[in-house]
Scaffold this active site. Structure first.
Site, PDB file in Angstrom:
ATOM      1  N   ARG A   1       0.822  -1.214   0.000  1.00 28.63           N
ATOM      2  CA  ARG A   1       0.000   0.000   0.000  1.00 28.63           C
ATOM      3  C   ARG A   1       0.862   1.274   0.000  1.00 28.63           C
ATOM      4  O   ARG A   1       0.487   2.284   0.599  1.00 28.63           O
ATOM      5  CB  ARG A   1      -0.934   0.042   1.227  1.00 28.63           C
ATOM      6  CG  ARG A   1      -2.048  -0.979   1.186  1.00 28.63           C
ATOM      7  CD  ARG A   1      -3.212  -0.479   0.350  1.00 28.63           C
ATOM      8  NE  ARG A   1      -4.349  -1.370   0.439  1.00 28.63           N
ATOM      9  CZ  ARG A   1      -5.396  -1.179   1.233  1.00 28.63           C
ATOM     10  NH1 ARG A   1      -5.443  -0.133   2.028  1.00 28.63           N
ATOM     11  NH2 ARG A   1      -6.383  -2.021   1.223  1.00 28.63           N
TER      12      ARG A   1
ATOM     13  N   ARG B   1      -2.995   7.059   1.266  1.00 25.92           N
ATOM     14  CA  ARG B   1      -3.405   8.309   1.921  1.00 25.92           C
ATOM     15  C   ARG B   1      -2.380   8.926   2.853  1.00 25.92           C
ATOM     16  O   ARG B   1      -2.557  10.074   3.260  1.00 25.92           O
ATOM     17  CB  ARG B   1      -4.719   8.069   2.682  1.00 25.92           C
ATOM     18  CG  ARG B   1      -5.911   7.961   1.746  1.00 25.92           C
ATOM     19  CD  ARG B   1      -7.132   7.422   2.456  1.00 25.92           C
ATOM     20  NE  ARG B   1      -6.870   6.041   2.835  1.00 25.92           N
ATOM     21  CZ  ARG B   1      -7.760   5.237   3.397  1.00 25.92           C
ATOM     22  NH1 ARG B   1      -8.968   5.688   3.700  1.00 25.92           N
ATOM     23  NH2 ARG B   1      -7.450   4.003   3.697  1.00 25.92           N
TER      24      ARG B   1
ATOM     25  N   ARG C   1      -6.205  11.845  -5.641  1.00 25.91           N
ATOM     26  CA  ARG C   1      -7.436  11.154  -5.239  1.00 25.91           C
ATOM     27  C   ARG C   1      -8.624  12.119  -5.309  1.00 25.91           C
ATOM     28  O   ARG C   1      -9.707  11.742  -5.765  1.00 25.91           O
ATOM     29  CB  ARG C   1      -7.238  10.632  -3.813  1.00 25.91           C
ATOM     30  CG  ARG C   1      -8.423  10.000  -3.144  1.00 25.91           C
ATOM     31  CD  ARG C   1      -8.575   8.560  -3.587  1.00 25.91           C
ATOM     32  NE  ARG C   1      -9.663   7.915  -2.883  1.00 25.91           N
ATOM     33  CZ  ARG C   1     -10.952   8.096  -3.168  1.00 25.91           C
ATOM     34  NH1 ARG C   1     -11.305   8.926  -4.128  1.00 25.91           N
ATOM     35  NH2 ARG C   1     -11.877   7.462  -2.492  1.00 25.91           N
TER      36      ARG C   1
ATOM     37  N   ASP D   1      -7.084  -2.267  -7.179  1.00 28.11           N
ATOM     38  CA  ASP D   1      -7.625  -2.871  -5.964  1.00 28.11           C
ATOM     39  C   ASP D   1      -8.030  -4.304  -6.269  1.00 28.11           C
ATOM     40  O   ASP D   1      -8.349  -4.632  -7.417  1.00 28.11           O
ATOM     41  CB  ASP D   1      -8.836  -2.087  -5.444  1.00 28.11           C
ATOM     42  CG  ASP D   1      -9.147  -2.484  -4.011  1.00 28.11           C
ATOM     43  OD1 ASP D   1      -8.478  -1.972  -3.094  1.00 28.11           O
ATOM     44  OD2 ASP D   1     -10.024  -3.352  -3.810  1.00 28.11           O
TER      45      ASP D   1
ATOM     46  N   TYR E   1     -15.419 -10.646   0.519  1.00 28.47           N
ATOM     47  CA  TYR E   1     -16.084  -9.360   0.218  1.00 28.47           C
ATOM     48  C   TYR E   1     -17.309  -9.576  -0.675  1.00 28.47           C
ATOM     49  O   TYR E   1     -18.331  -8.905  -0.502  1.00 28.47           O
ATOM     50  CB  TYR E   1     -15.099  -8.393  -0.456  1.00 28.47           C
ATOM     51  CG  TYR E   1     -14.015  -7.926   0.492  1.00 28.47           C
ATOM     52  CD1 TYR E   1     -14.221  -6.850   1.355  1.00 28.47           C
ATOM     53  CD2 TYR E   1     -12.787  -8.583   0.564  1.00 28.47           C
ATOM     54  CE1 TYR E   1     -13.237  -6.443   2.249  1.00 28.47           C
ATOM     55  CE2 TYR E   1     -11.803  -8.187   1.452  1.00 28.47           C
ATOM     56  CZ  TYR E   1     -12.028  -7.122   2.289  1.00 28.47           C
ATOM     57  OH  TYR E   1     -11.065  -6.718   3.187  1.00 28.47           O
TER      58      TYR E   1
HETATM   59  O1  CP3 Z   1      -0.069  -1.704  -2.380  1.00 28.09           O
HETATM   60  C1  CP3 Z   1      -0.359  -0.782  -3.179  1.00 28.09           C
HETATM   61  O2  CP3 Z   1       0.132   0.372  -3.088  1.00 28.09           O
HETATM   62  C2  CP3 Z   1      -1.248  -1.099  -4.381  1.00 28.09           C
HETATM   63  C3  CP3 Z   1      -2.609  -0.766  -4.266  1.00 28.09           C
HETATM   64  C4  CP3 Z   1      -3.589  -1.620  -3.464  1.00 28.09           C
HETATM   65  C5  CP3 Z   1      -4.794  -1.086  -2.959  1.00 28.09           C
HETATM   66  N1  CP3 Z   1      -5.510  -2.099  -2.418  1.00 28.09           N
HETATM   67  C6  CP3 Z   1      -5.198   0.324  -3.039  1.00 28.09           C
HETATM   68  C7  CP3 Z   1      -6.245   0.824  -2.120  1.00 28.09           C
HETATM   69  C8  CP3 Z   1      -3.568  -2.997  -3.159  1.00 28.09           C
HETATM   70  C9  CP3 Z   1      -2.498  -4.036  -3.436  1.00 28.09           C
HETATM   71  C10 CP3 Z   1      -4.807  -3.277  -2.504  1.00 28.09           C
HETATM   72  C11 CP3 Z   1      -5.186  -4.624  -2.057  1.00 28.09           C
HETATM   73  C12 CP3 Z   1      -6.402  -4.811  -1.263  1.00 28.09           C
HETATM   74  N2  CP3 Z   1      -7.600  -4.158  -1.361  1.00 28.09           N
HETATM   75  C13 CP3 Z   1      -6.544  -5.828  -0.284  1.00 28.09           C
HETATM   76  C14 CP3 Z   1      -5.505  -6.862   0.086  1.00 28.09           C
HETATM   77  C15 CP3 Z   1      -4.413  -6.323   0.904  1.00 28.09           C
HETATM   78  C16 CP3 Z   1      -4.816  -5.702   2.222  1.00 28.09           C
HETATM   79  O3  CP3 Z   1      -4.534  -4.516   2.389  1.00 28.09           O
HETATM   80  O4  CP3 Z   1      -5.405  -6.396   3.046  1.00 28.09           O
HETATM   81  C17 CP3 Z   1      -7.841  -5.725   0.243  1.00 28.09           C
HETATM   82  C18 CP3 Z   1      -8.454  -6.573   1.330  1.00 28.09           C
HETATM   83  C19 CP3 Z   1      -8.509  -4.658  -0.463  1.00 28.09           C
HETATM   84  C20 CP3 Z   1      -9.926  -4.224  -0.324  1.00 28.09           C
HETATM   85  C21 CP3 Z   1      -9.990  -2.817   0.109  1.00 28.09           C
HETATM   86  N3  CP3 Z   1      -9.682  -1.749  -0.699  1.00 28.09           N
HETATM   87  C22 CP3 Z   1     -10.403  -2.319   1.367  1.00 28.09           C
HETATM   88  C23 CP3 Z   1     -10.817  -3.158   2.559  1.00 28.09           C
HETATM   89  C24 CP3 Z   1     -10.320  -0.921   1.284  1.00 28.09           C
HETATM   90  C25 CP3 Z   1     -10.749   0.078   2.331  1.00 28.09           C
HETATM   91  C26 CP3 Z   1      -9.743   0.179   3.430  1.00 28.09           C
HETATM   92  C27 CP3 Z   1      -8.986   1.463   3.310  1.00 28.09           C
HETATM   93  O5  CP3 Z   1      -7.753   1.428   3.515  1.00 28.09           O
HETATM   94  O6  CP3 Z   1      -9.623   2.495   3.049  1.00 28.09           O
HETATM   95  C28 CP3 Z   1      -9.835  -0.579  -0.006  1.00 28.09           C
HETATM   96  C29 CP3 Z   1      -9.564   0.760  -0.539  1.00 28.09           C
HETATM   97  C30 CP3 Z   1      -8.182   1.041  -1.014  1.00 28.09           C
HETATM   98  N4  CP3 Z   1      -7.449   0.246  -1.843  1.00 28.09           N
HETATM   99  C31 CP3 Z   1      -7.437   2.221  -0.751  1.00 28.09           C
HETATM  100  C32 CP3 Z   1      -6.219   2.092  -1.451  1.00 28.09           C
HETATM  101  C33 CP3 Z   1      -5.094   3.086  -1.515  1.00 28.09           C
HETATM  102  C34 CP3 Z   1      -7.914   3.405   0.070  1.00 28.09           C
HETATM  103  C35 CP3 Z   1      -9.022   4.102  -0.668  1.00 28.09           C
HETATM  104  C36 CP3 Z   1      -8.880   5.616  -0.800  1.00 28.09           C
HETATM  105  O7  CP3 Z   1      -7.800   6.128  -1.125  1.00 28.09           O
HETATM  106  O8  CP3 Z   1      -9.903   6.269  -0.610  1.00 28.09           O
END
Ligand code: CP3
Length: 340
Positions: free
Chosen positions: A25, A29, A38, A75, A150
């Site tokens: 990640r 943010r 964003r 994602d 999910y």
């Molecule tokens: O690692 C990276 O920089 C690549 C980008 C990446 C994102 N999500 C961007 C993201 C990767 C590899 C993921 C994987 C992901 N997404 C997983 C598996 C890894 C983990 O972290 O457990 C899961 C379970 C998700 C599902 C997901 N996406 C959730 C539960 C959320 C909300 C939680 C949160 O942090 O807000 C997201 C949103 C998300 N995916 C964000 C980012 C940067 C935040 C959203 C935003 O910027 O508004």
């Protein structure tokens, strides 16, 4: 031929020291420049599906910190979206999907991966052209079990209860969903590799929530079929597994699935992992350490560096960096890792 990228050397079993480093990640943010893009992009899915924006946020942490690997910005939930499910990201609330029922399984359309996710493949090829030559480009997808948690609950849950209910009460239905997700994931990962990804990572964030029998069926089995399916189309493709929470089941997971490397969550003892895991490892600093004292950060980094010295290892966090992480803490970790 150009010199092999350091992270790719580690994935081939070579001990590179100091180890290559990137953070799960790493685009996110905690970076002010991410928050600015964003805000411009509109919805989170628009950010993922607009190559101009997705390329920019992927490159931001590389420019700022010079990480050795870059991970495609997208994602794991774009796959259920491509299959035809409704997926939304509500600000401050995380993902929302329409919970899938058994009757909906026949409507999932694996044939839409190529067309629906075409902008993601464009992002990958643009990134490969724009990244520094020495930077590894990682693609990824969610592992079927985690994606299913999910799809079935329609949101993140504390205990993955709704999907576990399928696993224990109607395992045949979950097998059908797994088969669809395996096929979609193989196609999605191969197309990322075709577009220029050097290697791919499978995120199984909720692997640890199943008991041993269900872990075998819904974590090990689907991962093994993805590894075999990707290798059948892309011989020699490098695949990193991340069965978070697998604990003592990790060595068995590695042997049965055939992954080239594994990412270690922070709960694992690095000394144990260095001896017990038969492939290169990645990890495993607790991301919450970044919110603490300098002494706590240094102690966490040193424990990992000492455990893996002389072994093929990629320094990383044990899970994604949090939005609260100070940039100065990231810089501190990098300086310490790079000092060897
Ligand atoms: O690692 C990276 O920089 C690549 C980008 C990446 C994102 N999500 C961007 C993201 C990767 C590899 C993921 C994987 C992901 N997404 C997983 C598996 C890894 C983990 O972290 O457990 C899961 C379970 C998700 C599902 C997901 N996406 C959730 C539960 C959320 C909300 C939680 C949160 O942090 O807000 C997201 C949103 C998300 N995916 C964000 C980012 C940067 C935040 C959203 C935003 O910027 O508004």
């Amino acid at each position: 031929m150009t010199q092999q990228r350091s992270l790719m050397k580690v994935l081939s079993g070579e001990a590179v020291w100091p180890p290559p480093v990137w953070f799960m990640r790493q685009a996110g943010r905690y970076l002010p420049e991410y928050r600015a893009v964003r805000a411009d992009a509109g919805s989170f899915l628009d950010l993922c599906y607009t190559p101009k924006f997705a390329v920019e946020v992927t490159l931001q942490p590389i420019r700022r910190f010079g990480f050795d690997a870059s991970i495609l910005f997208s994602d794991i939930l774009v796959v259920p979206h491509a299959l035809g499910r409704d997926v939304r990201f509500e600000v401050g609330e995380g993902p929302r999907l329409d919970p899938i029922s058994e009757a909906d399984l026949s409507s999932l359309n694996v044939g839409r991966i190529a067309s629906h996710l075409a902008p993601v493949f464009e992002t990958v090829s643009t990134l490969r052209a724009r990244l520094p030559a020495e930077t590894t480009l990682l693609g990824f997808c969610g592992a079927p079990w985690t994606v299913a948690t999910y799809m079935i609950a329609g949101r993140g849950t504390d205990d993955q209860g709704p999907a576990k209910h399928w696993a224990y009460a109607k395992p045949e239905a979950l097998d059908r969903l797994m088969d669809i997700l395996v096929e979609a994931s193989v196609d999605y990962l191969c197309r990322q590799l075709d577009a220029g990804a050097d290697a791919v990572q499978l995120f199984d964030t909720w692997a640890g929530s199943l008991d041993v029998r269900a872990f075998e069926r819904f974590v090990v089995g689907p991962t093994q079929r993805i590894v075999a399916g990707v290798r059948a189309r892309k011989p020699g493709a490098k695949i990193i597994g991340f069965p978070r929470g697998a604990g003592s089941r990790l060595p068995d997971f590695v042997r049965k699935t055939g992954v080239d490397a594994v990412s270690l969550d922070w709960s694992l003892d690095p000394v144990w992992a260095a001896g017990a895991v038969p492939v290169p490892t990645q990890g495993n600093l607790d991301p919450i350490r970044l919110l603490g004292s300098n002494e706590g950060i240094d102690a966490g980094v040193d424990a990992i560096m000492n455990a893996f010295r002389g072994k093929p290892h990629i320094f990383n966090l044990g899970h994604g960096i949090t939005p609260e992480a100070p940039i100065s803490a990231v810089e501190r970790v990098l300086a310490r890792v790079r000092a060897g």
